[in-house]
Design an enzyme around this catalytic site. Structure first.
Site, PDB file in Angstrom:
ATOM      1  N   ASP A 203       1.766  11.272  -7.285  1.00  0.00           N
ATOM      2  CA  ASP A 203       0.428  10.694  -7.342  1.00  0.00           C
ATOM      3  C   ASP A 203      -0.495  11.374  -6.317  1.00  0.00           C
ATOM      4  O   ASP A 203      -0.082  11.625  -5.179  1.00  0.00           O
ATOM      5  CB  ASP A 203       0.564   9.196  -6.998  1.00  0.00           C
ATOM      6  CG  ASP A 203      -0.626   8.364  -7.436  1.00  0.00           C
ATOM      7  OD1 ASP A 203      -1.000   8.416  -8.615  1.00  0.00           O
ATOM      8  OD2 ASP A 203      -1.190   7.643  -6.577  1.00  0.00           O
ATOM      9  N   GLU A 245      -0.337  15.330  -9.248  1.00  0.00           N
ATOM     10  CA  GLU A 245      -1.664  14.966  -9.758  1.00  0.00           C
ATOM     11  C   GLU A 245      -2.720  15.437  -8.765  1.00  0.00           C
ATOM     12  O   GLU A 245      -2.686  15.053  -7.601  1.00  0.00           O
ATOM     13  CB  GLU A 245      -1.756  13.445  -9.920  1.00  0.00           C
ATOM     14  CG  GLU A 245      -3.080  13.007 -10.513  1.00  0.00           C
ATOM     15  CD  GLU A 245      -3.477  11.565 -10.201  1.00  0.00           C
ATOM     16  OE1 GLU A 245      -4.272  11.002 -10.951  1.00  0.00           O
ATOM     17  OE2 GLU A 245      -3.004  11.014  -9.184  1.00  0.00           O
TER      18      GLU A 245
HETATM   19  O1  ISL Z   1      -8.503   6.772 -12.602  1.00  0.00           O
HETATM   20  C1  ISL Z   1      -9.372   7.349 -12.007  1.00  0.00           C
HETATM   21  C2  ISL Z   1     -10.723   7.446 -12.599  1.00  0.00           C
HETATM   22  O2  ISL Z   1     -10.879   6.532 -13.606  1.00  0.00           O
HETATM   23  C3  ISL Z   1      -9.104   8.021 -10.745  1.00  0.00           C
HETATM   24  O3  ISL Z   1     -10.077   7.888  -9.817  1.00  0.00           O
HETATM   25  C4  ISL Z   1      -7.746   7.626 -10.211  1.00  0.00           C
HETATM   26  O4  ISL Z   1      -7.858   6.635  -9.269  1.00  0.00           O
HETATM   27  C5  ISL Z   1      -7.107   8.867  -9.664  1.00  0.00           C
HETATM   28  O5  ISL Z   1      -6.802   9.626 -10.792  1.00  0.00           O
HETATM   29  C6  ISL Z   1      -5.818   8.609  -8.936  1.00  0.00           C
HETATM   30  O6  ISL Z   1      -4.908   8.067  -9.829  1.00  0.00           O
HETATM   31  C7  ISL Z   1      -3.649   7.695  -9.383  1.00  0.00           C
HETATM   32  O7  ISL Z   1      -3.666   6.998  -8.162  1.00  0.00           O
HETATM   33  C8  ISL Z   1      -4.301   5.723  -8.157  1.00  0.00           C
HETATM   34  C9  ISL Z   1      -3.847   4.840  -9.319  1.00  0.00           C
HETATM   35  O8  ISL Z   1      -4.699   3.720  -9.415  1.00  0.00           O
HETATM   36  C10 ISL Z   1      -3.845   5.594 -10.626  1.00  0.00           C
HETATM   37  O9  ISL Z   1      -3.363   4.765 -11.656  1.00  0.00           O
HETATM   38  C11 ISL Z   1      -3.003   6.811 -10.422  1.00  0.00           C
HETATM   39  O10 ISL Z   1      -2.807   7.544 -11.591  1.00  0.00           O
HETATM   40  C12 ISL Z   1      -3.915   5.087  -6.860  1.00  0.00           C
HETATM   41  O11 ISL Z   1      -2.527   5.160  -6.716  1.00  0.00           O
END
Ligand code: ISL
Ligand code: CA
Length: 553
Positions: A203, A245
């Site tokens: 993440d 990510e």
């Molecule tokens: O989803 C987003 C925009 O709509 C992004 O800002 C998202 O928060 C970003 O992609 C990070 O995502 C990951 O970390 C977040 C979590 O809420 C997401 O589900 C995850 O994929 C925090 O852990």
């Protein structure tokens, strides 16, 4: 290279499971591990090689598991560690690996590290987090906003300092500069790897090692050093896959993460094509609709950047994004064809596809009609920021409707409605009301109905996944965009040894005569078609959202 000497994750196809919404085995309305086990045959039939499992660790679920309270435990609503072990072994029997979601930029404020860190400034855990003094007037150290609304700085009374929380107020960021914290994380990662998992999706990797005082949050100077250390301590010598990510990576920086000499990650998830339809002022999807030329240019840049080294991840959606048919094409009259066309265009590129649950049957955006149907911490945070709390006079009918329209177009709950297994009671997802509403179209769009049709989306995905295993040109061939400026057509050619693969698709809702020199070919072998697979010769007219691919040998 032949197919046999490339890493397994280059010919395999990934499938993301969002456990809460996949399948509920015990009737509490929440998907769980036993539910996943009961559907492994569906995944095996599809032909996937690994599952990316969104977080199943113990968590208060304020961000549906992206807020972890114990990295060594399974959340009770998802099951037990024994259920996890069953999932792992049942998946192994079907040649499916389980890739865990690793959320280590932050944890939950319920994690014992944070609880201890607040109780004593002298304990080792205190420095696992970022603390700063208030300004003389008591306000936060700076004006940084949190992703889910409000200041990124949370006041912790017991400590008398602010704590940095990049996402939600109960998701404190972990201080990667602390070596003891890093050791704890590596121990935990090795514990999961020793169990036999297939790797990690990491993440927001771009946030590790942020420099808060310099206000460099993404890709800070220490980030790559930490990823290299993580690789050396946990990944080196193991046959696993990793994908980080990162919203920050560009074709210019991609190889810094996944170049073979870097010893960091196998792939990144980049969001350049997603951000292309963002409103720069809002910093999220705006009213601007998807623009095909930009989309093609971005994907082409990534294909070219990783042609010799590194490896692309290919995806159309995930648990944070809208449903592809709704966002990129047509989710009504041409839904089935759109779903096939999008998969064909994106997954015949060079890279590893990641299919998000439900995509393989062409599921659509949620289309909620009332604010109380939303569950996502991000959407609810934006709601409060823009329209005030429940009861606020800013929540008039017009403003609410505007908010609903926006959230139905770009909100994260779109992808989080339960998997539609059947047209029966609660879509076959659960035996009692689900934690989030089921999309009303489940009677028409469901696994049972789609799989019953040889022309369904599922059968088409099966073909693509199988072709990726048998046709080296798809995994190894070069990539060349055809007619980059065409406003409706997405076309490209792949080449490998003496073969040429051409992919041609219409991204518009009307018939298009592509009229391209590349189409004046004889002796082609049809490879894949959204419709009319047996058509002789390259198509001179493509109907709305139609796609066609062929080989010339
Ligand atoms: O989803 C987003 C925009 O709509 C992004 O800002 C998202 O928060 C970003 O992609 C990070 O995502 C990951 O970390 C977040 C979590 O809420 C997401 O589900 C995850 O994929 C925090 O852990
Ligand atoms: Ca359940």
């Amino acid at each position: 290279m032949t197919q046999s000497n490339v890493p397994w994750w280059q010919t395999a196809t990934g499938y993301q499971i969002y456990p809460r919404s996949f399948c509920d085995s015990n009737g509490d309305g929440i998907g769980d591990l036993r539910g996943i086990v009961s559907k492994l045959d569906h995944l095996q039939d599809l032909g996937i090689g690994f599952v990316w499992l969104s977080p199943v660790y113990a968590s208060p679920m304020r961000d549906n598991g992206y807020d972890i309270a114990d990295y060594f435990e399974i959340a009770p609503e998802f099951g037990t560690m024994a259920d996890f072990d069953t999932l792992l072994s049942e998946a192994q029997k079907r040649d499916v690996r389980i890739v865990m979601d690793l959320v280590v930029n932050h944890c939950s404020s319920d994690h014992c590290w944070f609880v201890k860190a607040c109780q004593s400034v002298d304990c080792p855990e205190h420095d696992f987090f970022y603390w700063r003094q208030p300004q003389p007037d008591g306000s936060p150290p700076d004006d940084q906003r949190a992703c889910f609304g409000g200041s990124a700085w949370q006041w912790v009374e017991a400590v008398g300092k602010y704590c940095y929380c990049h996402f939600g107020p109960q998701q404190p960021d972990l201080n990667w500069h602390n070596p003891a914290l890093r050791r704890e994380i590596y121990t935990m990662m090795n514990w999961w790897l020793d169990k036999g998992i297939g790797g990690f999706r990491i993440d927001v990797i771009e946030l590790l090692g942020k420099d808060l005082d310099g206000r460099i949050y993404y890709e800070a100077p220490d980030m790559h050093r930490f990823i290299q250390e993580l690789n050396q301590k946990c990944l080196a010598g193991r046959d696993v896959v990793t994908v980080g990510e990162t919203w920050s990576a560009t074709p210019d920086t991609a190889l810094e993460y996944c170049g073979r000499d870097r010893r960091e990650l196998d792939m990144v998830f980049n969001f350049n094509h997603v951000q292309a339809s963002w409103d720069p002022k809002l910093g999220r999807f705006g009213p601007n609709q998807f623009d095909l030329s930009t989309h093609k240019m971005i994907l082409n840049d990534w294909q070219q950047a990783l042609v010799e080294d590194g490896w692309n991840s290919l995806y159309l959606s995930n648990h944070d994004l809208p449903r592809p048919v709704s966002h990129y094409a047509n989710d009504e009259e041409h839904r089935v064809r759109s779903a096939k066309m999008l998969a064909m265009v994106h997954y015949l590129m060079k890279g590893t596809p990641f299919i998000f649950q439900g995509e393989e049957i062409g599921m659509t955006n949620a289309r909620f009609t009332s604010l109380d149907q939303f569950r996502d911490i991000e959407t609810l945070g934006q709601l409060t920021e823009r329209l005030g709390p429940v009861g606020s006079n800013r929540r008039d009918e017009e403003s609410v409707q505007k908010f609903l329209d926006g959230a139905n177009r770009h909100g994260r709950d779109n992808a989080r409605t339960p998997m539609q297994w059947t047209g029966g009671f609660l879509a076959g997802f659960s035996e009692s009301a689900s934690w989030i509403d089921i999309n009303e179209n489940y009677k028409e769009i469901n696994v049972e109905a789609d799989r019953a049709s040889p022309d369904g989306v599922f059968a088409f995905y099966q073909q693509i996944i199988s072709l990726r295993k048998t046709q080296p040109i798809i995994t190894q061939g070069s990539f060349e965009l055809i007619a980059p400026d065409h406003a409706a057509i997405f076309a490209y050619a792949r080449e490998w040894e003496d073969q040429r693969l051409v992919v041609l698709a219409n991204f518009s809702g009307v018939d298009v005569a592509p009229d391209l020199p590349a189409l004046n070919v004889a002796g082609l072998t049809p490879l894949l078609a959204t419709d009319r697979p047996n058509r002789a010769g390259a198509p001179q007219i493509l109907e709305a959202y139609e796609g066609y691919a062929w080989l010339i040998e």
